[in-house]
Enzyme design. Structure first.
Site, PDB file in Angstrom:
ATOM      1  N   GLU A 297       0.882  -1.172   0.000  1.00 32.06           N
ATOM      2  CA  GLU A 297       0.000   0.000   0.000  1.00 32.06           C
ATOM      3  C   GLU A 297       0.910   1.210   0.000  1.00 32.06           C
ATOM      4  O   GLU A 297       1.783   1.345   0.858  1.00 32.06           O
ATOM      5  CB  GLU A 297      -0.923  -0.021   1.216  1.00 32.06           C
ATOM      6  N   CYS A 331      -1.805   8.442   4.207  1.00 30.29           N
ATOM      7  CA  CYS A 331      -1.912   8.155   2.779  1.00 30.29           C
ATOM      8  C   CYS A 331      -3.331   8.371   2.285  1.00 30.29           C
ATOM      9  O   CYS A 331      -3.557   8.544   1.088  1.00 30.29           O
ATOM     10  CB  CYS A 331      -1.444   6.732   2.483  1.00 30.29           C
TER      11      CYS A 331
END
Length: 547
Positions: A297, A331
């Site tokens: 990720e 993020c």
């Protein structure tokens, strides 16, 4: 007699850990403040943990408070080539014993760790998170405590699902079943600075499935993963199952990625680093004993898209919380917004009024919504974008824009207004408290949705604000591939384990959805087994008989 041999065990059905509010006068607030005072008053030494043993190299790094970078909370030992090799060897040595345990016995360790973190270690973990990674009390609570607890409990539950998912049918005289084996090799877990829960999940998700792990924490988030290692040991984790190895990324990465026993990579971090890792694996593919699993990720350029039917106050709250909680160092944090011209006037007024009420300062002052960014490197990167906007002809800073790192790494929450939908800060990941807004013509809603979809290489999170269902439906369709986690009338942050499995595609990662069954199944290699109870004794088939 071992009663477990005949037992069919089911793990407890998980529920999400309650999030404490830390309101004035509450007992949890008093306990957290006491933990803050205790952690701030002492200096710790953090060793490597290899094969269950503390290892000291003498080469030291510092753990400091981002809001007061002269205050040293501790020092950590930095691994060299020798220690990195030792950790790989320790993981491989522990592999057979760990994999041979009943999965329920492994599960019990992680369930106990969840209980320890929920009670005994909760306030210490949150205090360390607040002081060493600049999280507010609430941000620390939802990350270092609740989300990590949820990962442990829910992942054990998902593991049970993986193991019990068996073939539906066996013919007469046959038995078909599936063995879910750990990967052949060690798992290289590479953690970011911004979430203790992610660091914990990167290591424990593969371990729950019987793998052994080399954990490399971020250099700016060493203290909380170290405490978590202590919690796992207290919970009964055998030596060598997870090895804690702070060290330089270039050296650690090379030795781990070049090793023939690399079984998998569990990564959260920058897109550029992930690209390099994947390329290295590709170059080394012939040397591995098996093809490594790659789960990653990475970055995001997360959006908020408003329709003319959006509620202004809800939208502004979504922008502020989505962009500026934990200083935008998520993020999933919103960093670009598309606002219709008809709403821009009231949105701007509400945004300026609400942001004027934001207090910035140390995490130990609970009245502060906003705190320091993580370190000097982040401060330099983020402020370069702010300076760029100050000098641009097609953008202006309408809120914030100030910064000062003399005592702490403080950057004001900043809002940029641009007339260019492809302005640099609309396209590039900043990973800091900078939101860029583009105002579009109401009549170009669909066209601007298409611009939003094309603007970024990332596809992690995004949100649409609208009260008209047709507008929501159009956004859902046009932005189908623009975000792996999509929110309707809510900020694009705060995914909850078991509720919103997290991950994105495009340049945002492999979308293997942390916090779900989908991630756990990546850490096993299935073997299909067919047992025949009455095997044939003649090669001939009936159709071969003479007429």
């Amino acid at each position: 007699m071992n009663l477990l041999n005949n037992a069919i065990l089911k793990v407890p059905t998980p529920v999400n850990e309650p999030v404490y509010g830390y309101a004035p006068g509450s007992p949890e607030r008093d306990l957290l403040k006491a933990a803050l005072d205790d952690i701030a008053s002492k200096k710790v030494e953090i060793p490597l943990i290899i094969g269950g043993q503390e290892v000291r190299t003498g080469k030291m790094g510092k753990v400091v408070m981002p809001h007061d970078h002269q205050h040293v909370l501790g020092e950590y030992h930095i691994a060299g080539e020798k220690e990195i090799t030792m950790a790989i060897d320790a993981a491989m040595a522990a592999k057979a014993g760990w994999a041979s345990l009943r999965w329920e016995e492994r599960a019990a360790i992680f369930l106990k760790a969840a209980e320890l973190l929920s009670g005994k270690y909760r306030y210490v973990m949150n205090a360390i998170s607040m002081l060493s990674t600049s999280k507010s009390a609430y941000q620390a609570e939802i990350d270092a405590a609740c989300e990590l607890i949820d990962f442990l409990r829910f992942n054990v539950y998902y593991a049970q699902q993986v193991y019990t998912d068996q073939p539906l049918y066996s013919s007469k005289g046959l038995w078909n079943f599936v063995q879910q084996r750990p990967l052949e090799g060690f798992v290289f877990a590479v953690a970011p600075f911004n979430f203790t829960a992610i660091a914990g999940n990167l290591a424990t998700a593969p371990a729950i499935m019987g793998n052994t792990v080399f954990l490399k924490p971020a250099s700016s988030c060493v203290y909380t993963p170290y405490l978590f290692m202590q919690i796992l040991k207290e919970a009964g984790m055998p030596d060598g199952v997870i090895n804690f190895v702070p060290g330089p990324g270039s050296m650690v990465g090379k030795l781990c990625l070049d090793h023939p026993d690399l079984g998998g990579i569990h990564f959260t971090g920058s897109t550029g680093v992930f690209h390099q890792m994947w390329q290295t694996v590709g170059n080394n593919i012939a040397r591995y004993k098996s093809y490594p699993r790659i789960v990653g990720e990475t970055g995001g350029k997360d959006f908020i898209f408003a329709h003319q039917s959006a509620d202004v106050k809800q939208l502004v709250t979504g922008i502020i919380r989505g962009a500026f909680e934990f200083q935008g160092q998520k993020c999933s944090a919103a960093s670009r917004a598309y606002i219709p011209a008809s709403l821009w006037g009231p949105v701007r007024r509400q945004l300026e009024a609400d942001m004027a009420a934001i207090k910035m300062g140390p995490t130990t002052d609970f009245s502060n919504f906003f705190n320091a960014v993580i370190d000097k490197a982040a401060f330099a990167t983020i402020t370069e974008y702010i300076d760029y906007a100050k000098n641009a002809k097609d953008a202006e800073i309408i809120v914030g824009g100030g910064y000062d790192d003399r005592k702490g790494y403080f950057i004001e929450p900043t809002v940029i207004l641009t007339s260019n939908p492809h302005f640099r800060s609309m396209e590039e990941e900043i990973f800091g408290p900078v939101m860029t807004i583009y105002v579009y013509d109401d009549a170009k809603y669909e066209e601007t949705l298409e611009i939003c979809d094309r603007t970024s290489i990332y596809a992690l999170t995004g949100a649409v604000f609208a009260t008209e269902r047709a507008a929501v439906s159009l956004a859902m369709s046009k932005l189908e591939n623009a975000a792996g986690n999509f929110y309707i009338n809510d900020k694009p942050t705060g995914a909850v384990v078991g509720q919103q499995p997290f991950g994105g595609a495009r340049a945002s990662g492999t979308n293997d959805k942390a916090g779900s069954y989908l991630n756990l199944v990546r850490w096993v290699s299935p073997r299909t087994i067919k047992e025949t109870f009455d095997p044939p004794t003649n090669f001939a088939y009936p159709f071969m008989d003479a007429e």
